[in-house]
Motif scaffolding. Sequence first.
Motif, PDB file in Angstrom:
ATOM      1  N   LYS B  45       0.986  -0.932   0.100  1.00 11.80           N
ATOM      2  CA  LYS B  45      -0.111   0.242  -0.348  1.00 11.80           C
ATOM      3  C   LYS B  45       1.029   1.093   0.291  1.00 11.80           C
ATOM      4  CE  LYS B  45      -2.404  -1.355   3.547  1.00 11.80           C
ATOM      5  NZ  LYS B  45      -0.956  -2.903   4.484  1.00 11.80           N
ATOM      6  N   SER B  46       1.842   1.461   0.652  1.00 12.64           N
ATOM      7  CA  SER B  46       2.826   2.707   1.248  1.00 12.64           C
ATOM      8  C   SER B  46       2.827   2.155  -0.420  1.00 12.64           C
ATOM      9  CB  SER B  46       3.588   2.155   2.186  1.00 12.64           C
ATOM     10  OG  SER B  46       3.224   2.313   3.039  1.00 12.64           O
ATOM     11  N   THR B  47       4.275   1.218  -0.689  1.00 11.47           N
ATOM     12  CA  THR B  47       4.993   1.413  -2.761  1.00 11.47           C
ATOM     13  C   THR B  47       3.709   2.112  -3.175  1.00 11.47           C
ATOM     14  OG1 THR B  47       5.868  -0.302  -0.983  1.00 11.47           O
ATOM     15  CG2 THR B  47       6.398   0.619  -3.383  1.00 11.47           C
ATOM     16  N   PHE B  87       2.567  10.888   4.847  1.00  9.19           N
ATOM     17  CA  PHE B  87       3.193   9.893   4.677  1.00  9.19           C
ATOM     18  C   PHE B  87       2.951   8.463   6.092  1.00  9.19           C
ATOM     19  CE2 PHE B  87       6.252  12.695   2.692  1.00  9.19           C
ATOM     20  CZ  PHE B  87       6.422  12.276   1.460  1.00  9.19           C
ATOM     21  N   GLN B  88       3.535   7.604   6.401  1.00 10.99           N
ATOM     22  CA  GLN B  88       2.522   6.973   6.907  1.00 10.99           C
ATOM     23  C   GLN B  88       3.008   7.047   8.328  1.00 10.99           C
ATOM     24  OE1 GLN B  88       3.239   2.288   6.111  1.00 10.99           O
ATOM     25  NE2 GLN B  88       2.707   2.493   8.294  1.00 10.99           N
ATOM     26  N   ILE B  89       4.418   7.722   8.422  1.00 13.65           N
ATOM     27  CA  ILE B  89       4.494   8.109   9.896  1.00 13.65           C
ATOM     28  C   ILE B  89       4.163   9.597   9.629  1.00 13.65           C
ATOM     29  CG2 ILE B  89       6.836   8.277  11.267  1.00 13.65           C
ATOM     30  CD1 ILE B  89       7.327   5.744   9.685  1.00 13.65           C
ATOM     31  N   LEU B 178      -4.264   9.743   2.350  1.00 16.42           N
ATOM     32  CA  LEU B 178      -3.386   9.669   3.462  1.00 16.42           C
ATOM     33  C   LEU B 178      -2.955   8.262   3.672  1.00 16.42           C
ATOM     34  CD1 LEU B 178      -6.600  11.263   5.321  1.00 16.42           C
ATOM     35  CD2 LEU B 178      -4.782  12.172   4.080  1.00 16.42           C
ATOM     36  N   ASP B 179      -1.863   8.145   3.831  1.00 20.64           N
ATOM     37  CA  ASP B 179      -1.595   6.637   4.444  1.00 20.64           C
ATOM     38  C   ASP B 179      -1.163   6.525   5.588  1.00 20.64           C
ATOM     39  OD1 ASP B 179      -0.069   4.377   3.998  1.00 20.64           O
ATOM     40  OD2 ASP B 179       2.093   5.283   3.071  1.00 20.64           O
ATOM     41  N   GLU B 180      -2.562   5.761   6.435  1.00 16.41           N
ATOM     42  CA  GLU B 180      -2.463   5.516   8.076  1.00 16.41           C
ATOM     43  C   GLU B 180      -2.530   7.053   8.997  1.00 16.41           C
ATOM     44  OE1 GLU B 180      -0.549   1.519   9.174  1.00 16.41           O
ATOM     45  OE2 GLU B 180      -1.060   1.090   7.698  1.00 16.41           O
ATOM     46  N   PRO B 181      -3.629   7.580   8.406  1.00 13.75           N
ATOM     47  CA  PRO B 181      -3.782   9.443   9.060  1.00 13.75           C
ATOM     48  C   PRO B 181      -4.585   9.329  10.713  1.00 13.75           C
ATOM     49  CG  PRO B 181      -5.678   8.395   7.892  1.00 13.75           C
ATOM     50  CD  PRO B 181      -4.670   7.693   7.182  1.00 13.75           C
TER      51      PRO B 181
HETATM   52 MG   LIG Z   1       2.044   0.427   4.704  1.00 10.32          MG
END
Ligand SMILES: [Mg+2]
Lengths: 334, 263
Positions: B45-47, B87-89, B178-181
């Motif tokens: 997913k993040s990729t 970003f996820q973080i 949004l990556d894991e907001p």
């Molecule tokens: Mg991820």
Amino acid sequence: MGIIVGYIATLGIYFCIYNILSIGLNIQFGYAGILDFTVITFMAIGGYMAGVASLGPEQPGSQIFYILGLSLPWPVALLIGATAAGLLGCAIGLIALRRLRSDYLAIVTLAAGSIIYGLVGNNSKIFDGFEGLVGVPQPFNGVLGLNPNSYALLFLGFAAVVMAVLWVAANRLRNSPLGRAMRATREDLEVAEAYGKNTYKLRMMAMVIGSVYVGVGGVLTIWYVTAMAPAGWGTSETFVVWAALIVGGVGSNGGAVIGSFLVAVLFNEVTRFLPGISSDPSLIPEVRNICIGALVILTLRFRPQGVMPERKARFPELPEASVRQEPAIVAEEV
Amino acid sequence: MGEAPLLEVDGIRKAFGGVLAVDGASFTVEAGTVTALIGPNGAGKSTAVGIIGGALAADEGRVGFRGDEITGLAPHRIARRGLIRTFQISREYPAMTVLENLMVSPMNQEGEKLATALLAHRRYRKQERELVLKALDVLADFGLYGMRDEYARNLSGGQKRLLELARSVMADPVMLILDEPMAGINPALVSHIGEHILRLREAGVSFLMVEHNLEVVERICDHVIVLAVGRTLARGTMAELRQNEAVVNAYLTGGGVDAGTAR
Ligand SMILES: [Mg+2]
Ligand SMILES: Nc1ncnc2c1ncn2[C@@H]1O[C@H](COP(=O)(O)OP(=O)(O)O)[C@@H](O)[C@H]1O
């Protein structure tokens, strides 16, 4: 009496020059996070180019060889020196700034510095090799014919004006949206890019502007000293500029000024008068570096933000009523 | 829904050394929706988000946004077309104030031109004032007004998530990815962020949102895309996917979903 005036004027001139150098480095590193480990190379290029622009043509039979020799008036020579430093900054930026990693940049700047040192030193046809340039004409001196002490005072005023102009420009840059965008690239390159900032262009701008500043510092140096040779631009000079910025406060132009005074003027000069040193002048450079090194370590340990840290951005004051107030939601971590 | 989709991802592939992180994933996001991208940890997913935003170069495949191909564009060019990704973080600008974090976002500010910045600072003053007003408004919306003059690094984890959204709103996006907001924040704030997302959707922003919490997905997302081992496994509404055996299996074998943990 005249000697003391001359000495103090000379210190003042060094203060102005180091100020310009550390503000230039601050634009590169403090604003945009660019690790420039070859400050001195930009200074040398600026100085040399202004030198050969203001020197007359090389004399056949004098055994001194250099390029150009254009006898240009000082404003043009200044422009040439500043432009040359900016172009060099651009060239190094082209190599180093495409990649995102900052350690890569540090290595490229170091390598470029060594290469240029070797190139200039070993090629006697460009700037007379390791012999360097001598007898560079000083601005105003030809017309006025002042004694050295009076000239030092005059030059101090001149250097102070140049410094003031560059100081105002650096602060305008800092306070502008452009400076803000540069700071964002310093804080997080990838995020700034994801929010639409052309980070390559922004960092290239900071790199070139900073190089121009340092180049101007070099021009002032060669004019005041009237000579320049590769032996004088070792890595320890770069270290002094870095030390000034770190001690003063990275990101803060006021810090760069304080740092230049503390490191480049006070420490540089006071070490000269340490008991036991004055009898053995060859020790001065070593003791100087030890003292400055100690000062940097103490700063990083006890006041890492520097004597005068970067201050928070200020924004135009707005009437509170124009903003809808809302109780802050308690946002705690799990 | 006769119009072309807002975002089209077509057969993207990306390997890191021997690891095929994304292996031919294809999906679309319709304008005006909140679309979820779910899948087990390591599904890619993040990729995929990185490829869409331009931060990662895909080995194969193409990405279209608003009908134009954006494959291979620099991230800032993609952002300028109105596609903003997070970003996820959470990654704030730590040594800048909260207000300043927001002030970076608007595109094409007059004072970002060198000549204007150095010689004509009066020229950007008006725009700067307008942007400050807008930023303070956005901060009030997100409950961060009181923190405006604080360094962003001093915010709590939840506040950083809010700042990320607030900063994205300042960029006037057409679409937000949004990556894991909601990773790593308390349940009250999770629903609070959910409301913000729905509010922004009403204001015309479309969303693609990587999310592990299926309750949240069910509540705020119109469509769901399931990614597993780098491929699109299924898409539909949450109710449809509950009937889909392959999806259930991917989750059971992938694990880690209900725990809401993030890589
Ligand atoms: Mg991820
Ligand atoms: N920069 C990278 N280098 C090497 N492997 C990576 C990198 N980024 C992701 N991966 C690998 O690619 C796969 C997909 O990762 P990711 O896209 O982060 O998954 P998700 O976000 O769905 O959890 C994982 O196996 C991960 O280990």
